[in-house]
Design an enzyme around this catalytic site. Structure first.
Site, PDB file in Angstrom:
ATOM      1  N   CYS A   1       0.827  -1.204   0.000  1.00 50.83           N
ATOM      2  CA  CYS A   1       0.000   0.000   0.000  1.00 50.83           C
ATOM      3  C   CYS A   1       0.872   1.269   0.000  1.00 50.83           C
ATOM      4  O   CYS A   1       1.501   1.569  -0.995  1.00 50.83           O
ATOM      5  CB  CYS A   1      -1.001  -0.035   1.144  1.00 50.83           C
ATOM      6  SG  CYS A   1      -2.278   1.242   1.003  1.00 50.83           S
TER       7      CYS A   1
ATOM      8  N   HIS B   1      -3.752  -5.311   0.046  1.00 54.72           N
ATOM      9  CA  HIS B   1      -3.484  -5.584   1.462  1.00 54.72           C
ATOM     10  C   HIS B   1      -3.464  -7.080   1.771  1.00 54.72           C
ATOM     11  O   HIS B   1      -4.377  -7.609   2.411  1.00 54.72           O
ATOM     12  CB  HIS B   1      -4.536  -4.896   2.333  1.00 54.72           C
ATOM     13  CG  HIS B   1      -4.377  -3.415   2.399  1.00 54.72           C
ATOM     14  ND1 HIS B   1      -3.559  -2.785   3.303  1.00 54.72           N
ATOM     15  CD2 HIS B   1      -4.913  -2.426   1.639  1.00 54.72           C
ATOM     16  CE1 HIS B   1      -3.600  -1.489   3.118  1.00 54.72           C
ATOM     17  NE2 HIS B   1      -4.421  -1.238   2.108  1.00 54.72           N
TER      18      HIS B   1
ATOM     19  N   GLU C   1      -1.800  -8.530   3.982  1.00 56.57           N
ATOM     20  CA  GLU C   1      -1.650  -8.774   5.426  1.00 56.57           C
ATOM     21  C   GLU C   1      -2.982  -9.052   6.112  1.00 56.57           C
ATOM     22  O   GLU C   1      -3.032  -9.779   7.122  1.00 56.57           O
ATOM     23  CB  GLU C   1      -0.950  -7.582   6.086  1.00 56.57           C
ATOM     24  CG  GLU C   1      -1.811  -6.359   6.399  1.00 56.57           C
ATOM     25  CD  GLU C   1      -2.228  -5.538   5.204  1.00 56.57           C
ATOM     26  OE1 GLU C   1      -3.105  -4.664   5.355  1.00 56.57           O
ATOM     27  OE2 GLU C   1      -1.678  -5.757   4.106  1.00 56.57           O
TER      28      GLU C   1
END
Length: 259
Positions: free
Chosen positions: A112, A220, A222
């Site tokens: 990001c 994203h 994660e």
């Protein structure tokens, strides 16, 4: 065997009148539970750091997302209030770490804000409020939903055949959770575009001349690293690269990816 360590540059945050150096939980959790590495949070300061002293003690660099944006002056643009919020201490910490990690062949995963920092660190530029550009979709987070809804996997990106990420995820279409209002404008000369959104927005890059894993993604991974297969594979590949670096480039046991 002792887990290798990755550095994660912090954001500057203010709570109850105090200044904090902070990283969101999901990045730390994905590093530990999916990549299989430990994470050290690197405090953000505008000056006084010895970048090599930090990198001497880690085997990877994970550059996280953030609510703040890279300051436009760092890519030759004039800053306006609309371009913010800014975090100059984060800029001053992350950009030198990115450049030096690449030079030292230390594995790098940038997410990001991280992909935007990677592009700026290597001489590229950013576009802001991309949803206002002709033909560009609204990539911002949806309103009126909880965090799981906000980070829902809903957007298709096209991974280029023969790219670094294609070697991890396979080429073709991949569903991701990309949330941003800024994006790469001029791609840095040392970066190769690895994936694009259906509207042409750059969603992933790799460092062309890197001697180790050096990848940036706009989405994203994660957030769903333990349950989403592509997210899991990306963090597992980063973990493998970190272990290889820690072992002096000897073969390492791959991280356990979702079958």
């Amino acid at each position: 065997m002792t887990k290798p360590i990755v550095a994660i540059p912090a954001d500057i945050r203010s709570f109850d009148g105090a200044t904090w150096h902070a990283v969101q939980h999901q990045y730390l959790s994905a590093a530990l539970n999916t990549a299989g590495v430990m994470a050290f949070i690197i405090p953000a300061f505008e000056q006084g750091y010895d970048t090599d002293a930090i990198l001497d003690h880690v085997d990877g660099l994970l550059v996280s997302g953030s609510a703040s944006n890279v300051h436009p002056s760092l890519y030759g643009a004039e800053a306006t209030e609309r371009d913010g919020p800014f975090d100059p201490a984060r800029d001053a910490t992350s950009l030198p770490l990115i450049r030096r990690a690449i030079d030292r062949a230390i594995p790098l995963l940038a997410i990001c804000r991280g992909i935007q920092e990677l592009n700026v660190a290597l001489g590229g530029s950013l576009a802001t409020e991309i949803q206002e550009q002709p033909g560009i979709w609204d990539h911002r987070r949806p309103e009126g939903v909880d965090r799981d809804g906000m980070y829902a996997i809903r957007q298709t990106v096209h991974v280029k055949e023969g790219s670094c990420i294609a070697g991890i995820l396979g080429p073709g279409e991949v569903l991701v959770n990309s949330l941003h209002r800024q994006a790469i404008a001029r791609t840095a000369p040392r970066l190769q575009v690895e994936a694009i959104a259906e509207d042409g927005t750059v969603e992933a890059v790799s460092v062309i001349d890197a001697k180790a894993f050096a990848v940036g993604v706009q989405w994203h991974p994660e957030y769903w690293a333990e349950t989403d297969k592509p997210s899991n594979k990306l963090f597992a590949a980063f973990g493998d690269a970190v272990r290889n670096h820690a072992a002096g480039k000897l073969p390492a046991v791959p991280a356990q990816a979702i079958a």
